[in-house]
Design an enzyme around this catalytic site. Structure first.
Site, PDB file in Angstrom:
ATOM      1  N   ASP A   1      31.310  38.032  45.303  1.00  0.00           N
ATOM      2  CA  ASP A   1      32.645  37.438  45.415  1.00  0.00           C
ATOM      3  C   ASP A   1      33.773  38.413  45.100  1.00  0.00           C
ATOM      4  OD1 ASP A   1      32.059  37.676  42.769  1.00  0.00           O
ATOM      5  OD2 ASP A   1      33.041  35.831  42.178  1.00  0.00           O
ATOM      6  N   GLU A   2      33.473  39.707  45.054  1.00  0.00           N
ATOM      7  CA  GLU A   2      34.529  40.679  44.760  1.00  0.00           C
ATOM      8  C   GLU A   2      34.470  41.840  45.735  1.00  0.00           C
ATOM      9  OE1 GLU A   2      34.957  42.088  40.615  1.00  0.00           O
ATOM     10  OE2 GLU A   2      33.629  40.430  40.152  1.00  0.00           O
TER      11      GLU A   2
ATOM     12  N   ASP B   1      39.253  38.990  44.519  1.00  0.00           N
ATOM     13  CA  ASP B   1      38.274  38.264  43.709  1.00  0.00           C
ATOM     14  C   ASP B   1      38.385  36.774  44.055  1.00  0.00           C
ATOM     15  OD1 ASP B   1      36.631  37.300  41.792  1.00  0.00           O
ATOM     16  OD2 ASP B   1      37.843  37.902  40.072  1.00  0.00           O
TER      17      ASP B   1
END
Lengths: 413, 87
Positions: free
Chosen positions: A111-112, A9
């Site tokens: 973003d993960e 993350d």
């Protein structure tokens, strides 16, 4: 065999990507070290905080609050506009790095990422690999990440939420009582603003209390969702890591309008423009949609929506727009609107087209014209052909979609 | 060294293996006057991909105004631009 799953993350993703890019281009100040936020455009009424730096967090600035209220909390706040192409290239760079460790990398959102390391840890232990990934992100790509390590996706995700930034955490099943259960229940995946008040009423405040609650009781109060979160609280999840190419379940488009929309003509133009983009994406995914949903938000921010199932699935802009139009006419209460959305769901592949007795006779002509317009737009740009209704209307002919290829969050693990 | 990050006109050489070598560049100063700097030595070259943006970073040495100077140049792949990064 026990699986090994990593969850990676990016810490304050948009903001740190912007900061790294600016530093690379000679900026003297690192945005991450001053109170700064990435915010939408206030003139077109999209002025909310999209990402914040850690110093901005100290002023109690929350993601999603208006820029106006963020500025009142911190007068010398630095506000920057988002640049989605940059974020996509950062996200791609992260995926490329992760693919060096395992072929099974799932981009869960911009973003993960989830990485299935099962069978990929001969030379190094899983902990060493996780640590190395975290370090490489910082040194090679310039931004920091949190890495969670466990035996399933849910626990890995919860592990990476533990302490930020630039940390690596494990949450193996034997660590659940010590690490997961003391956390407040609002931190649990999928326990959002609708679920929380119900859990609080049942005197459930921590994840541990939820894990020890009776599943029957939860199911009674929260239906099947109760059982899901009970399983999550006990660290039970068997969803696989799906490498890129997860099936699309629905395609939606929505926009916040720069002015209050109070006439039917303008509202319908917005709907047409939204349908146009959604239908283009539907066709490029080689899908047909069977359900059309129109959603509206008025100036008091109250939200309502209507949906309809079609007789036969379609990808035609015109047919989808007709449905959207009639849904809108049924539901609109004539109040000024600030947000409109069109969502297409119940998708099927477009290998076959089910003709129907009630079909428009011009279906094949519609398909041909849609195909031609898509091709022209692909070659000469999205604004190469627009409908005659749009010029001088002040409404963009193609609305919605933050950035075409940008992956957004999903509520499914 | 001070960070400048000023774009420059560059003459560089790309060999058969795809290795890029800067040769000389032209930079305009505050008075809009052009100055041509020949790069004498390349001391170090490395690639960085911060924020997923690939750049070549060269540490180079030249004689400027009769003095030997050491500075850094950057080449950005996505835009094909050269920058005087630090001097």
């Amino acid at each position: 065999m026990e699986r090994i799953i990593l969850h990676v993350d990016v810490n304050s993703a948009y903001l740190s990507w912007e900061a790294v890019y600016r530093l690379q281009h000679g900026a003297r100040i690192d945005l991450r070290t001053i109170p700064s936020v990435i915010g939408g455009d206030e003139k077109s009424r999209r002025g909310i905080v999209l990402a914040k730096s850690i110093p901005a967090k100290k002023y109690d600035i929350q993601t999603g609050e208006t820029l106006w209220s963020a500025r009142s909390k911190c007068p010398n706040l630095v506000v920057l506009p988002p640049s989605y192409p940059l974020y996509l290239s950062c996200s791609d760079a992260l995926v490329r790095l992760l693919k060096k460790y395992s072929p099974k990398v799932e981009r869960y959102s911009g973003d993960e990422c989830f990485v299935d390391l099962t069978g990929c840890t001969q030379k190094k232990t899983a902990e060493e690999t996780a640590w190395e990934i975290k370090e490489r992100c910082r040194t090679e790509l310039g931004f920091t990440v949190n890495v969670g390590l466990s035996t399933n996706k849910l626990l890995a995700k919860m592990a990476s939420e533990l302490e930020k930034p630039d940390k690596m955490h494990t949450m193996y099943p034997h660590e659940i009582p010590e690490k997961l259960w003391p956390m407040p229940v609002r931190k649990l995946f999928l326990s959002g603003p609708k679920t929380l008040p119900k859990l609080y009423k049942l005197n459930i405040f921590t994840i541990g209390q939820l894990a020890h609650a009776s599943p029957d009781l939860l199911q009674h109060h929260l239906k099947s969702h109760g059982l899901t979160i009970w399983k999550y609280a006990n660290g039970i999840d068997d969803s696989p890591v799906v490498p890129d190419g997860r099936a699309v379940k629905g395609i939606g488009n929505s926009t916040t309008t720069p002015f209050d929309v109070d006439s039917e003509k303008e509202a319908l133009l917005y709907l047409l423009s939204l349908t146009e983009t959604a239908a283009m994406r539907l066709r490029s995914n080689k899908m047909l949609a069977r359900v059309v949903t129109v959603s509206l938000r008025d100036t008091n921010l109250s939200f309502y929506s209507h949906q309809r199932r079609l007789v036969s699935p379609t990808d035609s802009t015109l047919l989808l727009y007709r449905q959207a139009k009639s849904l809108f006419k049924e539901m609109w209460r004539r109040e000024p609107l600030r947000h409109l959305g069109v969502h297409l769901s119940d998708l099927v592949e477009n290998k076959f087209y089910q003709t129907s007795f009630f079909d428009d006779t011009a279906v094949s002509r519609q398909q041909a014209i849609d195909k031609t317009i898509d091709e022209i737009r692909a070659s000469y740009g999205a604004d190469a052909v627009v409908r005659g209704l749009f010029p001088h209307s002040g409404i963009p002919p193609l609305c919605g979609g933050v950035y075409e290829a940008f992956p957004t969050m999903r509520s499914l693990l | 060294m001070k960070v400048l990050m000023q774009s420059v006109d560059m003459i560089c050489c790309t060999n058969r293996d795809g290795v890029i070598t800067p040769i000389k560049f032209r930079i305009s100063d505050e008075k809009e006057e052009n100055r041509i700097v020949k790069i004498d030595r390349i001391l170090d070259r490395k690639e960085e991909k911060l924020a997923g943006n690939r750049m070549l970073v060269f540490t180079v040495q030249s004689i400027i105004r009769g003095r030997e100077c050491r500075f850094e140049m950057k080449y950005e792949f996505s835009t094909c631009k050269w920058f005087l990064y630090k001097i």
